[in-house]
Design an enzyme around this catalytic site. Structure first.
Site, mmCIF file in Angstrom:
data_model
loop_
_atom_site.group_PDB
_atom_site.id
_atom_site.type_symbol
_atom_site.label_atom_id
_atom_site.label_comp_id
_atom_site.label_asym_id
_atom_site.label_seq_id
_atom_site.Cartn_x
_atom_site.Cartn_y
_atom_site.Cartn_z
ATOM 1 N N ASN A 1 0.845 -1.192 0.000
ATOM 2 C CA ASN A 1 0.000 0.000 0.000
ATOM 3 C C ASN A 1 0.883 1.245 0.000
ATOM 4 O OD1 ASN A 1 -0.368 -1.377 2.846
ATOM 5 N ND2 ASN A 1 -0.825 0.733 3.323
ATOM 6 N N ASP A 2 0.701 2.179 0.880
ATOM 7 C CA ASP A 2 1.287 3.527 0.755
ATOM 8 C C ASP A 2 2.753 3.594 0.313
ATOM 9 O OD1 ASP A 2 -0.957 3.573 2.328
ATOM 10 O OD2 ASP A 2 -0.030 4.591 4.002
ATOM 11 N N SER B 1 3.434 3.729 7.886
ATOM 12 C CA SER B 1 4.003 4.674 6.924
ATOM 13 C C SER B 1 4.916 5.723 7.542
ATOM 14 C CB SER B 1 2.877 5.379 6.164
ATOM 15 O OG SER B 1 2.361 4.480 5.220
ATOM 16 N N ARG C 1 0.035 8.859 13.358
ATOM 17 C CA ARG C 1 0.870 8.118 12.413
ATOM 18 C C ARG C 1 1.278 8.911 11.173
ATOM 19 N NH1 ARG C 1 -4.115 5.644 12.628
ATOM 20 N NH2 ARG C 1 -5.469 5.901 10.819
HETATM 21 C C1 FRU Z 1 -2.875 4.622 4.897
HETATM 22 C C2 FRU Z 1 -2.489 3.842 6.116
HETATM 23 C C3 FRU Z 1 -1.566 4.647 6.999
HETATM 24 C C4 FRU Z 1 -0.831 3.586 7.750
HETATM 25 C C5 FRU Z 1 -0.681 2.499 6.711
HETATM 26 C C6 FRU Z 1 -0.741 1.107 7.263
HETATM 27 O O1 FRU Z 1 -3.205 3.877 3.795
HETATM 28 O O2 FRU Z 1 -3.651 3.441 6.826
HETATM 29 O O3 FRU Z 1 -2.205 5.590 7.811
HETATM 30 O O4 FRU Z 1 0.406 4.040 8.209
HETATM 31 O O5 FRU Z 1 -1.753 2.680 5.799
HETATM 32 O O6 FRU Z 1 -0.393 0.167 6.298
#
Ligand code: FRU
Length: 494
Positions: free
Chosen positions: A37-38, A98, A166
């Site tokens: 993901n991110d 992240s 976060r």
């Molecule tokens: C955003 C998120 C962040 C977090 C990460 C966890 O997509 O929810 O806030 O750090 O993904 O994978």
């Protein structure tokens, strides 16, 4: 190296071959295996661009977060590097969430991320703690700091959530380090907090850059704050947005606040608020400044609502958008694909003043890996009041339709026929600012994705399309007559 990191690196290496290059996009970044993901840590290190990302190598679904790692010289060709972080300490045992990265004056690279720890309480309930942690390394191997976390629950201003805290984004300005990080305030919705440091290790809370006040969703994730064309821009990804006209869709969204920064109060006085991307698949963007001073953004080309609806037989899931150059123009955020893409142009086909008054296709205009710009001008009054459309990835019943209605300046994208066997969101509409029905639309295709840039990047919209690769046709249609120019570049990468 910890056992968890070694195991993850070995797993990745062993399974990399499971995904043939033919199954991957040609120039969009994907994880070696598993789930991503991110984007994280998008930054320059030793003159190359590094990108880390939220990574669960063991399955195509989200799980305990690692940091995957790649680098690139031109944002188009990506080189895989070993996994950088695994959840292997008490303070990040439930995930390395992240964060961002920066090169230190001593030549090392500093990673700052959110460590997640879920603690079992005596009453049987569990409590989540999110804290900010660092690791320092040489571009391949990183050592977590012995005094982690560097920003803990005690450093959150009064009433802020220790559970939703976060996604630190670090930068250097006036000889100091700063970071912005998302938090949930007593109002139950997002705030972006700013911290300052002299060495990247000892951080001090300075102020509240922006608050959601329950206006744009709830928690604000993944903030990024930077100077651009004389303005301060804050990007963030809100959870649980309410739809608002065609500007914001419901669910996990993307938000851009543009304004002036009050350096005394560390506060952004907002002048303009907009969505960042109007498509279905876009979340958690992050930016860097290139060596030649361009602000470039990359994002996860997926979203939480639809990421469970995965095509079968995938060994990897998730990809990043094409990196995009950002500008503030006319008070708005503009974005266009990085200019480096032009170095890969191959076989250009152009047409000028083609009349479209029924369904047509054009010789040489087809394919699923391309960069194509079309310009349309209504040729009669009827065209202003009806529609023009482009169908891509077309084969039999399969097609993804981009339809423009000049009268109300709306683009409607319908990917119902793109091969997703799930009843998920497949249609998205957004406004453009065309004048007298003239539209310039750039379409970037890379096998399973489609990114649209309207009127030189005034609006962008990203979509995954899982249509079979045999669906290569493109056709155009209009109810009134429009005059159209097309410039299509094939793309070649070897
Ligand atoms: C955003 C998120 C962040 C977090 C990460 C966890 O997509 O929810 O806030 O750090 O993904 O994978």
């Amino acid at each position: 190296m910890s056992e968890a990191l070694q195991r993850a690196r070995e797993f990745e290496e062993k399974h990399l071959q499971d995904v043939s290059e033919e199954k991957r996009p040609k120039f969009h970044m994907t994880g070696a295996v598993g789930w991503i993901n991110d984007p994280n840590g998008f930054s320059i290190y030793k003159k190359e661009y590094h990108l880390f990302f939220q990574y669960h190598p063991y399955s195509t679904h989200w799980g305990p977060m690692h940091w995957g790692h790649v680098k690139t010289k031109d944002f188009i060709k990506w080189e895989r590097l070993p996994i950088a972080l695994a959840p292997d300490e008490d303070y990040d045992r439930n995930g390395c969430f992240s964060g961002s990265a920066i090169e230190l004056p001593d030549g090392q690279q500093l990673l700052i991320y959110t460590g997640v720890r879920i603690a079992q309480q005596e009453d049987g309930q569990s409590q989540v703690f999110q804290t900010q942690c660092i690791a320092v390394g040489d571009g391949i191997n990183y050592k977590k700091y012995e005094a982690n976390p560097v920003i803990s629950s005690a450093d959150i201003p009064n009433g802020g959530s220790t559970e939703d805290f976060r996604d630190p984004k670090i930068w250097r300005e006036d000889g100091k380090y700063y970071l912005v990080v998302g938090n949930r305030s007593t109002e139950g919705s997002g705030v972006i907090l700013l911290y300052e440091s002299l060495d990247g290790k000892a951080w001090e809370y300075k102020g509240n850059v922006a608050s959601c006040h329950n206006q744009y969703g709830s928690m604000w994730e993944c903030p990024d704050l930077f100077l651009l064309d004389g303005k301060r821009v804050l990007l963030t990804s809100p959870q649980e947005m309410m739809a608002k006209g065609l500007e914001f869709h419901a669910g996990n969204g993307s938000l851009c606040l543009i304004g002036e920064f009050d350096k005394e109060k560390y506060h952004l006085n907002r002048e303009y608020v907009q969505a960042i991307d109007y498509g279905i698949d876009f979340y958690a963007p992050q930016t860097l400044e290139t060596k030649d001073g361009r602000r470039v953004m990359i994002a996860w080309m997926q979203n939480w609502e639809t990421s469970n609806a995965q095509p079968r037989n995938l060994y990897y899931f998730g990809e990043m958008t094409i990196p995009r150059e950002l500008h503030v123009k006319n008070g708005r955020l503009y974005q266009l694909p990085v200019r480096e893409l032009e170095n890969y142009y191959d076989e250009t086909v152009t047409y000028t003043d083609v009349t479209v008054d029924r369904e047509i296709s054009l010789c040489g205009i087809e394919g699923r890996v391309l960069d194509m710009t079309i310009k349309i001008r209504p040729a009669n009054m009827k065209a202003m009041y009806t529609w023009f459309q482009v169908c891509i990835a077309k084969e039999g019943e399969m097609e993804t339709v981009i339809r423009f209605q000049p009268k109300n300046n709306v683009i409607r994208v319908d990917r119902t026929g793109c091969g997703y066997p799930y009843d998920i969101v497949n249609v998205r509409e957004f406004m453009v600012d065309s004048v007298q029905g003239e539209l310039k639309l750039r379409i970037i295709l890379d096998r399973h994705s489609m990114e649209l840039f309207a009127n030189d990047g005034e609006q962008a919209a990203s979509f995954m399309i899982y249509t079979k690769q045999s669906a290569q046709s493109i056709c155009f249609a209009a109810e009134g007559a429009v005059s159209m120019d097309v410039e299509k570049h094939g793309l070649k990468f070897d």
